[in-house]
Design an enzyme around this catalytic site. Structure first.
Site, PDB file in Angstrom:
ATOM      1  N   ARG A 158       3.549  24.767  62.725  1.00  0.00           N
ATOM      2  CA  ARG A 158       2.920  26.101  62.777  1.00  0.00           C
ATOM      3  C   ARG A 158       2.047  26.289  64.018  1.00  0.00           C
ATOM      4  O   ARG A 158       0.994  26.924  63.975  1.00  0.00           O
ATOM      5  CB  ARG A 158       2.058  26.352  61.521  1.00  0.00           C
ATOM      6  N   SER A 236       2.063  32.495  53.667  1.00  0.00           N
ATOM      7  CA  SER A 236       1.033  31.489  53.369  1.00  0.00           C
ATOM      8  C   SER A 236      -0.232  31.867  54.131  1.00  0.00           C
ATOM      9  O   SER A 236      -0.185  32.010  55.354  1.00  0.00           O
ATOM     10  CB  SER A 236       1.498  30.108  53.829  1.00  0.00           C
ATOM     11  N   GLU A 330      -3.480  30.375  58.436  1.00  0.00           N
ATOM     12  CA  GLU A 330      -2.207  30.461  59.169  1.00  0.00           C
ATOM     13  C   GLU A 330      -2.062  31.880  59.732  1.00  0.00           C
ATOM     14  O   GLU A 330      -1.535  32.090  60.808  1.00  0.00           O
ATOM     15  CB  GLU A 330      -1.049  30.140  58.218  1.00  0.00           C
TER      16      GLU A 330
HETATM   17  C1  LIG Z   1       6.303  37.453  52.302  1.00  0.00           C
HETATM   18  C2  LIG Z   1       6.108  36.595  53.530  1.00  0.00           C
HETATM   19  C3  LIG Z   1       6.714  35.345  53.605  1.00  0.00           C
HETATM   20  C4  LIG Z   1       6.556  34.541  54.752  1.00  0.00           C
HETATM   21  N1  LIG Z   1       7.165  33.312  54.802  1.00  0.00           N
HETATM   22  C5  LIG Z   1       7.052  32.532  55.905  1.00  0.00           C
HETATM   23  C6  LIG Z   1       7.699  31.256  55.989  1.00  0.00           C
HETATM   24  O1  LIG Z   1       8.413  30.837  55.074  1.00  0.00           O
HETATM   25  N2  LIG Z   1       7.524  30.514  57.107  1.00  0.00           N
HETATM   26  C7  LIG Z   1       6.778  30.960  58.157  1.00  0.00           C
HETATM   27  O2  LIG Z   1       6.664  30.231  59.150  1.00  0.00           O
HETATM   28  N3  LIG Z   1       6.144  32.171  58.116  1.00  0.00           N
HETATM   29  C8  LIG Z   1       6.269  32.958  57.035  1.00  0.00           C
HETATM   30  N4  LIG Z   1       5.632  34.175  56.964  1.00  0.00           N
HETATM   31  C9  LIG Z   1       4.820  34.632  58.106  1.00  0.00           C
HETATM   32  C10 LIG Z   1       5.600  35.550  59.090  1.00  0.00           C
HETATM   33  O3  LIG Z   1       6.794  35.995  58.522  1.00  0.00           O
HETATM   34  C11 LIG Z   1       5.924  34.825  60.392  1.00  0.00           C
HETATM   35  O4  LIG Z   1       4.769  34.302  60.977  1.00  0.00           O
HETATM   36  C12 LIG Z   1       6.602  35.755  61.400  1.00  0.00           C
HETATM   37  O5  LIG Z   1       7.062  35.025  62.501  1.00  0.00           O
HETATM   38  C13 LIG Z   1       5.684  36.887  61.865  1.00  0.00           C
HETATM   39  O6  LIG Z   1       6.477  37.789  62.607  1.00  0.00           O
HETATM   40  P1  LIG Z   1       5.945  39.250  62.921  1.00  0.00           P
HETATM   41  O7  LIG Z   1       6.886  39.863  63.887  1.00  0.00           O
HETATM   42  O8  LIG Z   1       5.708  39.980  61.663  1.00  0.00           O
HETATM   43  O9  LIG Z   1       4.577  38.894  63.647  1.00  0.00           O
HETATM   44  P2  LIG Z   1       3.178  39.766  63.669  1.00  0.00           P
HETATM   45  O10 LIG Z   1       2.586  39.667  62.329  1.00  0.00           O
HETATM   46  O11 LIG Z   1       3.520  41.139  64.179  1.00  0.00           O
HETATM   47  O12 LIG Z   1       2.397  38.955  64.718  1.00  0.00           O
HETATM   48  C14 LIG Z   1       1.963  37.633  64.434  1.00  0.00           C
HETATM   49  C15 LIG Z   1       1.216  37.081  65.644  1.00  0.00           C
HETATM   50  O13 LIG Z   1       2.115  36.906  66.736  1.00  0.00           O
HETATM   51  C16 LIG Z   1       1.754  37.756  67.821  1.00  0.00           C
HETATM   52  N5  LIG Z   1       3.022  38.291  68.342  1.00  0.00           N
HETATM   53  C17 LIG Z   1       3.970  38.981  67.656  1.00  0.00           C
HETATM   54  N6  LIG Z   1       5.006  39.262  68.457  1.00  0.00           N
HETATM   55  C18 LIG Z   1       4.705  38.742  69.669  1.00  0.00           C
HETATM   56  C19 LIG Z   1       5.368  38.703  70.928  1.00  0.00           C
HETATM   57  N7  LIG Z   1       6.572  39.274  71.122  1.00  0.00           N
HETATM   58  N8  LIG Z   1       4.748  38.084  71.971  1.00  0.00           N
HETATM   59  C20 LIG Z   1       3.529  37.517  71.812  1.00  0.00           C
HETATM   60  N9  LIG Z   1       2.839  37.533  70.658  1.00  0.00           N
HETATM   61  C21 LIG Z   1       3.435  38.129  69.594  1.00  0.00           C
HETATM   62  C22 LIG Z   1       0.828  38.806  67.251  1.00  0.00           C
HETATM   63  O14 LIG Z   1      -0.061  39.315  68.234  1.00  0.00           O
HETATM   64  C23 LIG Z   1       0.126  38.025  66.160  1.00  0.00           C
HETATM   65  O15 LIG Z   1      -0.915  37.243  66.699  1.00  0.00           O
HETATM   66  C24 LIG Z   1       5.768  35.006  55.837  1.00  0.00           C
HETATM   67  C25 LIG Z   1       5.174  36.284  55.752  1.00  0.00           C
HETATM   68  C26 LIG Z   1       5.347  37.057  54.623  1.00  0.00           C
HETATM   69  C27 LIG Z   1       4.700  38.415  54.555  1.00  0.00           C
END
Ligand SMILES: Cc1cc2nc3c(=O)[nH]c(=O)nc-3n(C[C@H](O)[C@H](O)[C@H](O)COP(=O)(O)OP(=O)(O)OC[C@H]3O[C@@H](n4cnc5c(N)ncnc54)[C@H](O)[C@@H]3O)c2cc1C
Length: 338
Positions: A158, A236, A330
């Site tokens: 992570r 998480s 996280e």
């Molecule tokens: C129901 C649920 C289940 C989940 N299960 C898992 C799991 O099993 N495993 C896991 O690892 N995670 C899990 N997550 C967390 C999440 O899905 C991941 O971390 C995912 O990669 C976030 O993507 P996002 O586009 O929504 O990021 P955001 O929430 O939009 O951004 C997350 C972070 O990354 C930054 N960011 C986003 N895009 C970029 C970019 N292009 N360049 C630079 N920075 C950027 C943002 O500024 C922020 O700091 C879960 C979340 C939910 C809601």
């Protein structure tokens, strides 16, 4: 002013001064350069952020570019270069439908391709770093494009160079190398092996593996579903703590212990939370510990970011008091400290 709660899976977050939606790499770079040195917040799917009720005093850049390039080779498989704004699970589903194997255990994770390397997403025994060969970024410090090899991403559990230097590198696209095939890599996660009716270490059809992962995730509220408020979360909330063998030896016998290559031990945040006296469904204002999984803090309908912060503090204090271990978030906190 647009409220950021519309952009996040937790459905909380106050107003942003301005939001720019960008759907090509050129638009992303133009939006970053237009912001100059003023604060920006990058949002993809908003599934790993907890944004303050006060919102964000700066420009929010909502990434939605989904360019895709594929080079397929009979021997080495497919090299896929995907725009940062592509939906992660749509990408996984496409790879499987086109006959590629590798990403199946990462099915159903919310969010975008560009966020996947940020925290090195992982689930059911695999991490995305196993499949990433290049990450193309815009470096806000040098104001230039920088492409990272997988080794340069410094991936860990992570974590990555992108998470350790928040705001510096904006991911524009990610290159993956995956093999052609219909059979999964060996299934290393006991719960998934059981669901598939195989032994740990055996393989299964990729399509069956995806289906099993989706079912396991849905049962835990870990698949986004507007009708399941247990999925109104950021996944998480805390990472699994990495502790010394000394600290691990003081935990009760039944606490999970996963030895790491560097001699330290990873334990389960969910186990610590559950055994510290926190119950599923426990709430603070509109914030609620998921009724299915203690590691997810959720919005039961009318939560504020302050409610979620208060609940997170309660959970963290409970684990600290019982086991002397401080849980680390996280989820990415915006305008908030725990
Ligand atoms: C129901 C649920 C289940 C989940 N299960 C898992 C799991 O099993 N495993 C896991 O690892 N995670 C899990 N997550 C967390 C999440 O899905 C991941 O971390 C995912 O990669 C976030 O993507 P996002 O586009 O929504 O990021 P955001 O929430 O939009 O951004 C997350 C972070 O990354 C930054 N960011 C986003 N895009 C970029 C970019 N292009 N360049 C630079 N920075 C950027 C943002 O500024 C922020 O700091 C879960 C979340 C939910 C809601």
């Amino acid at each position: 002013m647009t409220d950021l709660h519309k952009y996040t899976s937790l459905r909380v977050g106050g107003p942003a001064k301005s939001i720019v939606n960008v759907s090509t790499e050129a638009e992303i770079v133009a939006a970053i350069e237009a912001a100059g040195d003023s604060p920006i917040l990058i949002i993809g799917g908003g599934s790993n952020v907890l944004i303050s009720d006060k919102g964000f005093e700066g420009t929010v850049i909502h990434i939605a570019n989904n360019e895709a390039e594929a080079e397929v080779d009979a021997c080495s498989g497919a090299t896929l270069t995907i725009g940062a704004g592509e939906n992660w699970d749509d990408f996984v589903a496409t790879t499987i439908s086109r006959g590629y194997a590798g990403l199946e255990t990462l099915s159903g994770i919310p969010g975008t391709v560009g966020a996947a390397p940020i925290q090195n997403i992982g689930a059911y025994g695999h991490e995305v770093s196993e499949f990433i060969t290049r990450v193309r970024t815009y470096d806000r410090q040098t104001k230039a494009i920088k492409t990272f090899t997988s080794a340069e991403c410094e991936f860990e559990y992570r974590n990555s160079i992108f998470k350790r230097t928040p705001g510096r590198y904006i991911v524009l696209s990610v290159q993956f190398q995956i093999r052609t095939g219909e059979i999964s890599t060996p299934i290393t996660y006991a719960e998934l092996a059981k669901k598939l009716g195989i032994e740990v270490g055996e393989k299964a059809p990729v399509i069956d593996t995806r289906k099993a992962v989706m079912e396991l995730r849905a049962a835990k509220g870990m698949l986004l579903n507007p009708d399941d408020k247990d999925s109104w979360s950021a996944g998480s909330f805390f990472t699994n703590p990495i502790i010394t063998t000394d600290v691990a030896s003081q935990l009760p016998e039944s606490a999970p212990r996963w030895p790491l290559a560097d001699g330290r031990v990873k334990t389960s945040a969910a186990w610590l939370i559950e055994h510290s006296g926190i119950d599923k469904g426990q709430s603070h204002g509109g914030a609620r510990v998921s009724t299915k999984h203690v590691l997810a803090l959720t919005n039961s309908g009318n939560a504020t970011a302050d409610d979620l912060v208060a609940l997170a503090r309660e959970v963290r204090a409970s684990v600290q008091a019982k086991f002397g271990i401080t849980l680390e978030p996280e989820v990415n906190l915006v305008g908030i400290t725990l």
